[in-house]
Design a protein around this motif. Structure first.
Motif, PDB file in Angstrom:
ATOM      1  N   GLY A 120       0.818  -1.216   0.000  1.00  0.00           N
ATOM      2  CA  GLY A 120       0.000   0.000   0.000  1.00  0.00           C
ATOM      3  C   GLY A 120       0.844   1.256   0.000  1.00  0.00           C
ATOM      4  O   GLY A 120       0.622   2.177  -0.794  1.00  0.00           O
ATOM      5  N   LEU A 121       1.838   1.298   0.879  1.00  0.00           N
ATOM      6  CA  LEU A 121       2.698   2.479   0.957  1.00  0.00           C
ATOM      7  C   LEU A 121       3.531   2.638  -0.307  1.00  0.00           C
ATOM      8  O   LEU A 121       3.654   3.738  -0.845  1.00  0.00           O
ATOM      9  CB  LEU A 121       3.604   2.365   2.192  1.00  0.00           C
ATOM     10  CG  LEU A 121       4.402   3.601   2.572  1.00  0.00           C
ATOM     11  CD1 LEU A 121       3.490   4.784   2.862  1.00  0.00           C
ATOM     12  CD2 LEU A 121       5.254   3.284   3.796  1.00  0.00           C
ATOM     13  N   GLY A 122       4.065   1.536  -0.806  1.00  0.00           N
ATOM     14  CA  GLY A 122       4.899   1.599  -2.010  1.00  0.00           C
ATOM     15  C   GLY A 122       4.129   2.033  -3.240  1.00  0.00           C
ATOM     16  O   GLY A 122       4.571   2.920  -3.979  1.00  0.00           O
ATOM     17  N   THR A 123       2.967   1.443  -3.464  1.00  0.00           N
ATOM     18  CA  THR A 123       2.195   1.823  -4.641  1.00  0.00           C
ATOM     19  C   THR A 123       1.684   3.254  -4.514  1.00  0.00           C
ATOM     20  O   THR A 123       1.640   3.990  -5.505  1.00  0.00           O
ATOM     21  CB  THR A 123       1.015   0.861  -4.922  1.00  0.00           C
ATOM     22  OG1 THR A 123       0.176   0.800  -3.773  1.00  0.00           O
ATOM     23  CG2 THR A 123       1.497  -0.518  -5.303  1.00  0.00           C
ATOM     24  N   ALA A 124       1.305   3.651  -3.302  1.00  0.00           N
ATOM     25  CA  ALA A 124       0.844   5.034  -3.107  1.00  0.00           C
ATOM     26  C   ALA A 124       1.965   6.017  -3.420  1.00  0.00           C
ATOM     27  O   ALA A 124       1.748   7.012  -4.119  1.00  0.00           O
ATOM     28  CB  ALA A 124       0.357   5.234  -1.675  1.00  0.00           C
ATOM     29  N   ALA A 145      -0.509  -4.779  -8.525  1.00  0.00           N
ATOM     30  CA  ALA A 145       0.008  -5.040  -7.175  1.00  0.00           C
ATOM     31  C   ALA A 145      -1.128  -5.250  -6.181  1.00  0.00           C
ATOM     32  O   ALA A 145      -1.049  -6.125  -5.309  1.00  0.00           O
ATOM     33  CB  ALA A 145       0.914  -3.893  -6.727  1.00  0.00           C
ATOM     34  N   ASP A 146      -2.193  -4.468  -6.319  1.00  0.00           N
ATOM     35  CA  ASP A 146      -3.351  -4.663  -5.437  1.00  0.00           C
ATOM     36  C   ASP A 146      -3.971  -6.043  -5.632  1.00  0.00           C
ATOM     37  O   ASP A 146      -4.363  -6.696  -4.666  1.00  0.00           O
ATOM     38  CB  ASP A 146      -4.404  -3.580  -5.671  1.00  0.00           C
ATOM     39  CG  ASP A 146      -4.205  -2.378  -4.765  1.00  0.00           C
ATOM     40  OD1 ASP A 146      -3.439  -2.483  -3.796  1.00  0.00           O
ATOM     41  OD2 ASP A 146      -4.832  -1.338  -5.027  1.00  0.00           O
ATOM     42  N   PHE A 161      -3.976   5.104   5.991  1.00  0.00           N
ATOM     43  CA  PHE A 161      -2.599   4.944   6.459  1.00  0.00           C
ATOM     44  C   PHE A 161      -2.528   5.103   7.975  1.00  0.00           C
ATOM     45  O   PHE A 161      -1.926   4.275   8.677  1.00  0.00           O
ATOM     46  CB  PHE A 161      -1.690   5.966   5.761  1.00  0.00           C
ATOM     47  CG  PHE A 161      -0.297   6.019   6.319  1.00  0.00           C
ATOM     48  CD1 PHE A 161       0.632   5.046   5.971  1.00  0.00           C
ATOM     49  CD2 PHE A 161       0.087   7.033   7.185  1.00  0.00           C
ATOM     50  CE1 PHE A 161       1.921   5.084   6.493  1.00  0.00           C
ATOM     51  CE2 PHE A 161       1.371   7.078   7.705  1.00  0.00           C
ATOM     52  CZ  PHE A 161       2.295   6.103   7.359  1.00  0.00           C
ATOM     53  N   ILE A 162      -3.139   6.147   8.500  1.00  0.00           N
ATOM     54  CA  ILE A 162      -3.126   6.398   9.953  1.00  0.00           C
ATOM     55  C   ILE A 162      -3.811   5.262  10.697  1.00  0.00           C
ATOM     56  O   ILE A 162      -3.331   4.806  11.741  1.00  0.00           O
ATOM     57  CB  ILE A 162      -3.769   7.769  10.262  1.00  0.00           C
ATOM     58  CG1 ILE A 162      -2.868   8.886   9.713  1.00  0.00           C
ATOM     59  CG2 ILE A 162      -4.020   7.938  11.753  1.00  0.00           C
ATOM     60  CD1 ILE A 162      -3.534  10.251   9.645  1.00  0.00           C
ATOM     61  N   ALA A 163      -4.923   4.774  10.154  1.00  0.00           N
ATOM     62  CA  ALA A 163      -5.641   3.669  10.800  1.00  0.00           C
ATOM     63  C   ALA A 163      -4.780   2.414  10.857  1.00  0.00           C
ATOM     64  O   ALA A 163      -4.759   1.710  11.884  1.00  0.00           O
ATOM     65  CB  ALA A 163      -6.951   3.390  10.071  1.00  0.00           C
ATOM     66  N   LEU A 223     -11.458   0.358  -0.566  1.00  0.00           N
ATOM     67  CA  LEU A 223     -12.309  -0.059  -1.688  1.00  0.00           C
ATOM     68  C   LEU A 223     -12.532   1.061  -2.706  1.00  0.00           C
ATOM     69  O   LEU A 223     -12.357   0.831  -3.904  1.00  0.00           O
ATOM     70  CB  LEU A 223     -13.628  -0.636  -1.177  1.00  0.00           C
ATOM     71  CG  LEU A 223     -13.502  -2.007  -0.513  1.00  0.00           C
ATOM     72  CD1 LEU A 223     -14.823  -2.419   0.127  1.00  0.00           C
ATOM     73  CD2 LEU A 223     -13.025  -3.058  -1.503  1.00  0.00           C
ATOM     74  N   PRO A 224     -12.883   2.282  -2.279  1.00  0.00           N
ATOM     75  CA  PRO A 224     -12.990   3.342  -3.287  1.00  0.00           C
ATOM     76  C   PRO A 224     -11.645   3.677  -3.928  1.00  0.00           C
ATOM     77  O   PRO A 224     -11.587   4.032  -5.111  1.00  0.00           O
ATOM     78  CB  PRO A 224     -13.544   4.544  -2.531  1.00  0.00           C
ATOM     79  CG  PRO A 224     -13.770   4.128  -1.143  1.00  0.00           C
ATOM     80  CD  PRO A 224     -13.352   2.718  -0.971  1.00  0.00           C
ATOM     81  N   VAL A 225     -10.562   3.560  -3.181  1.00  0.00           N
ATOM     82  CA  VAL A 225      -9.232   3.818  -3.734  1.00  0.00           C
ATOM     83  C   VAL A 225      -8.942   2.846  -4.875  1.00  0.00           C
ATOM     84  O   VAL A 225      -8.420   3.233  -5.929  1.00  0.00           O
ATOM     85  CB  VAL A 225      -8.152   3.743  -2.628  1.00  0.00           C
ATOM     86  CG1 VAL A 225      -6.766   3.522  -3.199  1.00  0.00           C
ATOM     87  CG2 VAL A 225      -8.192   5.009  -1.782  1.00  0.00           C
TER      88      VAL A 225
END
Length: 158
Positions: free
Chosen positions: A22-26, A51-52, A140-142, A98-100
């Motif tokens: 998640g962090l890498g693709t973002a 990747a997802d 990310f924070i969650a 999911l929306p992302v």
């Protein structure tokens, strides 16, 4: 290797895969988008979607399964406050994710069309990317909070 060690290893590895992918693709998708280079954006979004599908989605499934099995194995009560908080944060993250994913697919498709036609990205693409960016932060924070809860196991409420 006993069941606990195996399950905990699977749980930690899948959480690492989930967070890292998640962090890498973002990171790559956002900074590639900011470059404005349609060809690069088409490649980055196509790979982020891939990747997802290959890494994030299986980890999203493994996490609650391995977590539940660990909880049972360790005789934790489902009503334990830090577990409840972690579960709610996990669901919240999924509600952002999911929306992302949907937005990534749309941006990927728009970038592919713009590349094929030799045009700029449409205004809708820019709106989707802003929404994608905004949704990423609370997720990310969650996830960081879930990591903290899993490590600290704090007494939250009684």
């Amino acid at each position: 290797m006993n069941d606990y060690v195996l399950l905990k290893t699977v749980h930690i590895l899948s959480s690492t895969l989930l967070f890292g992918t998640g962090l890498g693709t973002a990171f790559f998708m956002w900074f590639t988008y900011r470059s404005g280079r349609v060809e690069a954006i088409a490649v980055a979004t196509r790979l982020a979607v891939r990747a997802d599908l290959l890494f994030t989605t299986p980890a999203v499934i493994v996490q609650p399964l391995s977590g539940y099995l660990l909880m049972r194995l360790m005789h934790f009560d489902l009503h334990t406050p830090w577990l409840q908080a972690a579960g709610l944060l996990y669901l919240f993250t999924g509600a952002c994710w999911l929306p992302v994913v949907w937005l990534q697919w749309r941006v990927r498709d728009m970038a592919a069309v713009a590349l094929r036609d030799g045009t700029s990205l449409p205004p809708l693409c820019h709106r989707y990317m802003r929404t994608w960016f905004v949704l990423g932060w609370p997720a990310f924070i969650a996830v960081v909070l879930v990591f903290w809860l899993m490590v600290a196991k704090p007494a939250l409420w009684a």
